[in-house]
Design a protein around this motif. Structure first.
Motif, PDB file in Angstrom:
ATOM      1  N   MET A 163       5.778   5.146  -3.199  1.00  0.00           N
ATOM      2  CA  MET A 163       7.171   4.972  -3.571  1.00  0.00           C
ATOM      3  C   MET A 163       7.331   4.750  -5.065  1.00  0.00           C
ATOM      4  O   MET A 163       8.270   5.258  -5.683  1.00  0.00           O
ATOM      5  CB  MET A 163       7.757   3.792  -2.786  1.00  0.00           C
ATOM      6  CG  MET A 163       7.737   3.983  -1.283  1.00  0.00           C
ATOM      7  SD  MET A 163       8.231   2.490  -0.368  1.00  0.00           S
ATOM      8  CE  MET A 163       9.883   2.253  -0.996  1.00  0.00           C
ATOM      9  N   LEU A 164       6.397   3.988  -5.680  1.00  0.00           N
ATOM     10  CA  LEU A 164       6.485   3.751  -7.123  1.00  0.00           C
ATOM     11  C   LEU A 164       6.267   5.043  -7.903  1.00  0.00           C
ATOM     12  O   LEU A 164       6.993   5.327  -8.868  1.00  0.00           O
ATOM     13  CB  LEU A 164       5.458   2.702  -7.528  1.00  0.00           C
ATOM     14  CG  LEU A 164       5.413   2.340  -9.021  1.00  0.00           C
ATOM     15  CD1 LEU A 164       6.766   1.832  -9.491  1.00  0.00           C
ATOM     16  CD2 LEU A 164       4.336   1.294  -9.279  1.00  0.00           C
ATOM     17  N   ASN A 165       5.286   5.833  -7.510  1.00  0.00           N
ATOM     18  CA  ASN A 165       5.045   7.099  -8.193  1.00  0.00           C
ATOM     19  C   ASN A 165       6.207   8.066  -8.019  1.00  0.00           C
ATOM     20  O   ASN A 165       6.546   8.838  -8.935  1.00  0.00           O
ATOM     21  CB  ASN A 165       3.751   7.733  -7.687  1.00  0.00           C
ATOM     22  CG  ASN A 165       2.522   7.082  -8.303  1.00  0.00           C
ATOM     23  OD1 ASN A 165       2.559   6.590  -9.415  1.00  0.00           O
ATOM     24  ND2 ASN A 165       1.430   7.085  -7.554  1.00  0.00           N
ATOM     25  N   SER A 166       6.828   8.041  -6.854  1.00  0.00           N
ATOM     26  CA  SER A 166       7.981   8.908  -6.634  1.00  0.00           C
ATOM     27  C   SER A 166       9.144   8.529  -7.546  1.00  0.00           C
ATOM     28  O   SER A 166       9.821   9.402  -8.111  1.00  0.00           O
ATOM     29  CB  SER A 166       8.419   8.828  -5.165  1.00  0.00           C
ATOM     30  OG  SER A 166       7.398   9.281  -4.306  1.00  0.00           O
ATOM     31  N   HIS A 208       6.891  14.134 -15.346  1.00  0.00           N
ATOM     32  CA  HIS A 208       5.803  13.969 -16.311  1.00  0.00           C
ATOM     33  C   HIS A 208       4.859  12.825 -15.948  1.00  0.00           C
ATOM     34  O   HIS A 208       3.734  12.778 -16.439  1.00  0.00           O
ATOM     35  CB  HIS A 208       6.384  13.726 -17.714  1.00  0.00           C
ATOM     36  CG  HIS A 208       7.116  14.912 -18.256  1.00  0.00           C
ATOM     37  ND1 HIS A 208       6.491  16.065 -18.679  1.00  0.00           N
ATOM     38  CD2 HIS A 208       8.453  15.141 -18.414  1.00  0.00           C
ATOM     39  CE1 HIS A 208       7.385  16.944 -19.099  1.00  0.00           C
ATOM     40  NE2 HIS A 208       8.593  16.410 -18.939  1.00  0.00           N
ATOM     41  N   TRP A 209       5.284  11.871 -15.140  1.00  0.00           N
ATOM     42  CA  TRP A 209       4.424  10.729 -14.826  1.00  0.00           C
ATOM     43  C   TRP A 209       4.723  10.256 -13.408  1.00  0.00           C
ATOM     44  O   TRP A 209       5.702   9.565 -13.170  1.00  0.00           O
ATOM     45  CB  TRP A 209       4.664   9.589 -15.819  1.00  0.00           C
ATOM     46  CG  TRP A 209       3.610   8.520 -15.745  1.00  0.00           C
ATOM     47  CD1 TRP A 209       2.327   8.668 -15.327  1.00  0.00           C
ATOM     48  CD2 TRP A 209       3.768   7.151 -16.084  1.00  0.00           C
ATOM     49  NE1 TRP A 209       1.655   7.485 -15.398  1.00  0.00           N
ATOM     50  CE2 TRP A 209       2.516   6.522 -15.876  1.00  0.00           C
ATOM     51  CE3 TRP A 209       4.823   6.395 -16.564  1.00  0.00           C
ATOM     52  CZ2 TRP A 209       2.310   5.171 -16.104  1.00  0.00           C
ATOM     53  CZ3 TRP A 209       4.617   5.050 -16.810  1.00  0.00           C
ATOM     54  CH2 TRP A 209       3.371   4.435 -16.583  1.00  0.00           C
ATOM     55  N   GLY A 210       3.902  10.656 -12.477  1.00  0.00           N
ATOM     56  CA  GLY A 210       4.142  10.228 -11.113  1.00  0.00           C
ATOM     57  C   GLY A 210       2.948  10.424 -10.218  1.00  0.00           C
ATOM     58  O   GLY A 210       3.109  10.529  -9.008  1.00  0.00           O
ATOM     59  N   ALA A 211       1.752  10.486 -10.800  1.00  0.00           N
ATOM     60  CA  ALA A 211       0.555  10.709  -9.988  1.00  0.00           C
ATOM     61  C   ALA A 211      -0.528   9.684 -10.289  1.00  0.00           C
ATOM     62  O   ALA A 211      -1.716   9.952 -10.094  1.00  0.00           O
ATOM     63  CB  ALA A 211       0.015  12.123 -10.231  1.00  0.00           C
ATOM     64  N   PHE A 212      -0.146   8.500 -10.750  1.00  0.00           N
ATOM     65  CA  PHE A 212      -1.144   7.505 -11.138  1.00  0.00           C
ATOM     66  C   PHE A 212      -1.674   6.780  -9.904  1.00  0.00           C
ATOM     67  O   PHE A 212      -0.935   6.499  -8.961  1.00  0.00           O
ATOM     68  CB  PHE A 212      -0.525   6.496 -12.110  1.00  0.00           C
ATOM     69  CG  PHE A 212      -1.543   5.616 -12.780  1.00  0.00           C
ATOM     70  CD1 PHE A 212      -2.311   6.088 -13.825  1.00  0.00           C
ATOM     71  CD2 PHE A 212      -1.742   4.323 -12.340  1.00  0.00           C
ATOM     72  CE1 PHE A 212      -3.240   5.278 -14.448  1.00  0.00           C
ATOM     73  CE2 PHE A 212      -2.674   3.504 -12.941  1.00  0.00           C
ATOM     74  CZ  PHE A 212      -3.432   3.993 -13.998  1.00  0.00           C
ATOM     75  N   ASP A 213      -2.961   6.473  -9.933  1.00  0.00           N
ATOM     76  CA  ASP A 213      -3.609   5.760  -8.821  1.00  0.00           C
ATOM     77  C   ASP A 213      -3.644   4.272  -9.157  1.00  0.00           C
ATOM     78  O   ASP A 213      -4.570   3.772  -9.782  1.00  0.00           O
ATOM     79  CB  ASP A 213      -5.023   6.302  -8.607  1.00  0.00           C
ATOM     80  CG  ASP A 213      -5.652   5.773  -7.320  1.00  0.00           C
ATOM     81  OD1 ASP A 213      -4.959   5.036  -6.593  1.00  0.00           O
ATOM     82  OD2 ASP A 213      -6.819   6.099  -7.050  1.00  0.00           O
ATOM     83  N   ARG A 235       0.838  -1.197   0.000  1.00  0.00           N
ATOM     84  CA  ARG A 235       0.000   0.000   0.000  1.00  0.00           C
ATOM     85  C   ARG A 235       0.877   1.252   0.000  1.00  0.00           C
ATOM     86  O   ARG A 235       0.566   2.244  -0.671  1.00  0.00           O
ATOM     87  CB  ARG A 235      -0.922  -0.007   1.216  1.00  0.00           C
ATOM     88  CG  ARG A 235      -1.904   1.159   1.239  1.00  0.00           C
ATOM     89  CD  ARG A 235      -2.763   1.123   2.474  1.00  0.00           C
ATOM     90  NE  ARG A 235      -1.970   1.310   3.688  1.00  0.00           N
ATOM     91  CZ  ARG A 235      -2.473   1.289   4.916  1.00  0.00           C
ATOM     92  NH1 ARG A 235      -3.765   1.070   5.107  1.00  0.00           N
ATOM     93  NH2 ARG A 235      -1.691   1.474   5.959  1.00  0.00           N
ATOM     94  N   LEU A 236       1.987   1.219   0.728  1.00  0.00           N
ATOM     95  CA  LEU A 236       2.928   2.332   0.713  1.00  0.00           C
ATOM     96  C   LEU A 236       3.611   2.464  -0.643  1.00  0.00           C
ATOM     97  O   LEU A 236       3.910   3.574  -1.091  1.00  0.00           O
ATOM     98  CB  LEU A 236       3.972   2.153   1.819  1.00  0.00           C
ATOM     99  CG  LEU A 236       3.443   2.127   3.260  1.00  0.00           C
ATOM    100  CD1 LEU A 236       4.582   1.847   4.229  1.00  0.00           C
ATOM    101  CD2 LEU A 236       2.749   3.432   3.602  1.00  0.00           C
TER     102      LEU A 236
END
Length: 330
Positions: A167-170, A179-184, A157-158
């Protein structure tokens, strides 16, 4: 000169009668019967536990599925017949979620079984080498199995949290220069099930790896030496020596993974309730049964769901067993 017979000697007829009256010794059991008896005694604790913790609860669930039982209700349970089963397949409000949950279970199993089994086989082959500190590497890959699923779900979940908090989005944000780091990942219906699959494979692949590693170590080394003399390539050795040598183990691992994949519940429940996981895309039959019993307080309908699901899993397991039966079995 007369011979004097001993006073305690009995006449021949009486001696024969006395010998025939002695009880005959019971025949000793054969070796096969002794082995069968020992096998029954050794399996008795496991069979007793299976009956106590699986057979009796399932029988009680079958009985409850024919009654209208409400958790915490002061009313006595009323006999409902097959009404729960009829509504489960005919009522749109009940059949829709149940069929969607069943489809999610099948999707999860179809992806996880070959993926996890293949990855476990690759890791087992990779770790079946005589190298320094090989035990450390084996322990490293087996470590996620020791973690409870609740802890694994919290960790992922983290990792998969929405926005820059995950952590993956970061990491994606840093690589793509913002450009790509806010996906749910958990809340989107297209990636929710994929996230559960990745989480489950990461946590469970080490267990199958250990079983396959034990099977690989039972293959005689002379077979590989003979294949090297015949100038067989690595792929030919894998195809004609490794796979036939672990066929029975591979079938067992595939069947075990199939049963465990249908039981998926913990990670789905935890991430739906506390991680923003898309419920429609990841709802499983076990999740629906638990929420029906303890959220809607309908024990009868939840029991009917579990009985139907149990029969479906047993039927699929039998079909799979027929299709992938080892050659050395009748």
């Amino acid at each position: 000169m007369k011979t004097v017979e001993p006073a305690h000697a009995a006449p021949p007829g009486r001696a024969q009668a006395a010998s025939s009256a002695r009880p005959a010794k019971p025949p000793r059991p054969s070796r096969g019967n002794r082995d069968r008896l020992h096998g029954l005694l050794m399996s008795a604790p496991a069979v007793g536990g299976l009956i106590a913790f699986v057979g009796i609860p399932f029988g009680y669930a079958v009985v409850l599925s024919f009654y209208n039982v409400r958790l915490g209700s002061p009313l006595e349970p009323a006999f409902f017949g097959v009404e729960h089963y009829r509504r489960l397949f005919t009522d749109p409000d009940l059949s829709g979620p149940f069929l969607r949950a069943l489809l999610n279970n099948l999707t999860f199993a179809v992806v996880v079984v070959p993926l996890q089994t293949g990855l476990a086989l690759a890791l087992a082959i990779l770790l079946n080498r005589k190298l320094k500190a090989i035990g450390l590497f084996r322990s490293f890959f087996f470590m996620p199995v020791v973690f409870p699923m609740a802890l694994v779900a919290v960790i992922w979940r983290l990792i998969l949290a929405r926005g820059e908090q995950g952590m993956l989005n970061s990491a994606l944000n840093a690589v793509s220069f913002g450009h790509w780091g806010a996906f749910d990942w958990l809340g989107d219906g297209l990636t929710a099930m994929g996230s559960i699959i990745v989480l489950s494979v990461w946590q469970g692949v080490g267990f199958q790896m250990v079983i396959l590693l034990a099977g690989l170590q039972q293959i005689p080394g002379e077979l590989y030496e003979a294949s090297e003399l015949d100038r067989a390539s690595r792929w030919q050795q894998f195809r004609h020596v490794t796979l036939p040598g672990i066929r029975g183990t591979l079938v067992f691992v595939a069947m075990l993974t199939s049963v465990l994949s249908f039981r998926v519940f913990d990670q789905v429940y935890i991430l739906i309730r506390g991680g923003g996981l898309d419920e429609d895309a990841t709802r499983t039959v076990m999740y629906q049964a638990v929420t029906t019993a303890f959220d809607q307080n309908d024990i009868g309908r939840a029991s009917a769901v579990t009985v139907v699901f149990f029969l479906i899993v047993v039927a699929l397991t039998i079909v799979q067993r027929r299709l992938v039966r080892p050659d050395n079995e009748d």
